[in-house]
Design a protein around this motif. Structure first.
Motif, short mmCIF file in Angstrom:
data_model
loop_
_atom_site.label_atom_id
_atom_site.label_comp_id
_atom_site.label_asym_id
_atom_site.label_seq_id
_atom_site.Cartn_x
_atom_site.Cartn_y
_atom_site.Cartn_z
N ILE A 138 0.66 -1.69 -0.51
CA ILE A 138 -0.07 0.30 -0.07
C ILE A 138 0.92 1.42 0.27
O ILE A 138 0.56 2.58 -0.99
N LEU A 139 1.90 1.27 0.91
CA LEU A 139 2.84 2.76 1.07
C LEU A 139 3.68 2.88 -0.42
O LEU A 139 3.86 3.67 -1.03
N ALA A 140 3.70 1.74 -1.16
CA ALA A 140 4.93 1.24 -2.01
C ALA A 140 4.76 1.95 -3.13
O ALA A 140 5.30 2.98 -4.27
N ALA A 141 2.75 2.61 -3.36
CA ALA A 141 1.95 3.25 -4.37
C ALA A 141 2.92 4.12 -5.17
O ALA A 141 3.31 5.54 -3.57
N GLN A 142 3.74 4.45 -6.13
CA GLN A 142 4.12 5.92 -6.69
C GLN A 142 5.32 6.27 -6.08
O GLN A 142 5.70 7.41 -6.41
N ASP A 143 6.18 5.49 -5.10
CA ASP A 143 7.32 5.28 -4.36
C ASP A 143 8.38 4.81 -4.64
O ASP A 143 7.66 3.52 -4.59
N SER A 144 9.34 4.85 -3.61
CA SER A 144 10.41 3.48 -4.20
C SER A 144 10.62 2.72 -2.91
O SER A 144 9.94 2.38 -2.08
N ASP A 145 11.15 1.53 -3.85
CA ASP A 145 10.61 0.00 -2.55
C ASP A 145 12.14 0.16 -1.30
O ASP A 145 11.45 -0.06 0.07
N ALA A 146 13.06 1.31 -2.15
CA ALA A 146 13.91 1.04 -1.19
C ALA A 146 13.34 2.63 0.66
O ALA A 146 13.79 2.20 1.45
N ASN A 147 13.01 3.61 0.26
CA ASN A 147 12.32 3.93 1.29
C ASN A 147 11.62 3.85 1.67
O ASN A 147 11.39 3.81 3.12
N ILE A 148 10.30 2.97 1.27
CA ILE A 148 9.53 1.49 1.85
C ILE A 148 10.86 1.02 3.25
O ILE A 148 9.93 0.35 4.00
N ASN A 149 11.02 0.68 2.39
CA ASN A 149 12.09 -0.78 3.61
C ASN A 149 12.44 0.02 5.09
O ASN A 149 12.66 -0.84 6.11
N ILE A 150 13.24 1.55 4.37
CA ILE A 150 13.62 2.39 5.51
C ILE A 150 12.86 2.26 6.86
O ILE A 150 12.87 2.57 7.84
N VAL A 151 11.58 3.00 6.56
CA VAL A 151 10.09 3.68 6.94
C VAL A 151 9.84 2.47 7.77
O VAL A 151 8.88 2.92 8.98
N CYS A 152 9.32 1.27 6.62
CA CYS A 152 9.00 0.41 8.27
C CYS A 152 9.71 -0.32 8.78
O CYS A 152 8.51 -0.80 9.88
N LYS A 153 11.01 -0.08 9.15
CA LYS A 153 11.74 -0.35 10.50
C LYS A 153 11.45 -0.48 11.05
O LYS A 153 10.11 -1.28 12.03
N PRO A 154 11.43 0.41 12.18
CA PRO A 154 10.16 1.43 13.25
C PRO A 154 9.46 1.34 13.12
O PRO A 154 9.22 1.20 14.05
N PHE A 155 8.19 1.39 12.15
CA PHE A 155 6.96 1.27 12.84
C PHE A 155 6.40 -0.30 12.45
O PHE A 155 5.48 -0.22 13.46
#
Length: 211
Positions: A37-54
């Motif tokens: 859901i978060l990765a749409a129109q964003d980079s997988d690399a960014n989503i990997n980073i932000v999801c770790k603490p989440f």
């Protein structure tokens, strides 16, 4: 080309990428749903980073279902279209907090923020039977370049054509294989055609080598 020709031609592509892991670093189906859901129109690399603490704070849908959108801003403010996506994952959490994640495409796409592409990813990565073919931005670029479809920007139209042309046995892996090809070799500019496992049958390669 005949229906069976495509299977023989594309099998080397599937073989090349069959052991590649999905670029989203999820550990379970819950994490996968949130990340697609978060990765749409964003980079997988960014989503990997932000999801770790989440995921440390919200390890499942039940814990996520009792939070608020303001609580999630600290995690997702760098994500494209974060306001809508936060609402989508909260809505999904409220739906799935006491249920298992759907195992059918028609049920998955009822969840907010989940389209056919994301649903196909979830089905593939949770080892369900395929009901379609994954078509992301890389596939949209690579498949017409190769010559399997005309040059469409409509992912659903490309998926429909691929489903008509390719045998069901290929559906599960061919979309991800084309996606990896687009990420690693068949780049938007200066594609590395000579190391592509299917370049000898590629319409683009034939065009640039025999203008």
């Amino acid at each position: 080309m005949l229906f069976t020709d495509w299977q023989a031609i594309l099998q080397p592509l599937i073989e090349k990428y069959k052991d590649y892991k999905h670029p989203l670093h999820f550990k379970n189906p819950y994490q996968l749903v949130i990340m697609v859901i978060l990765a749409a129109q964003d980079s997988d690399a960014n989503i990997n980073i932000v999801c770790k603490p989440f995921f440390k704070t919200y390890p499942d849908f039940k814990s996520l279902s009792i939070t608020t959108s303001n609580d999630l801003l600290v995690y997702f403010s760098s994500v494209k279209n974060y306001s809508n996506k936060i609402n989508w994952i909260l809505d999904t959490a409220s739906v799935l907090k006491d249920r298992t994640i759907p195992k059918r495409l028609d049920e998955l796409i009822k969840l907010r923020g989940i389209g056919r592409k994301s649903a196909n990813v979830i089905l593939r990565e949770t080892h369900q039977k395929p009901e379609g073919i994954l078509v992301d931005l890389h596939v949209i670029r690579v498949v017409p370049r190769f010559g399997l479809t005309s040059e469409f920007k409509d992912a659903n139209k490309i998926e429909k054509i691929l489903m008509e042309k390719l045998p069901y046995s290929m559906w599960n892996d061919i979309g991800m294989a084309f996606s990896f090809l687009g990420r690693t070799i068949c780049r938007p500019t200066n594609p590395k055609c000579t190391i592509c496992p299917i370049h000898t049958d590629c319409a683009y390669f034939k065009k640039i080598t025999n203008p």
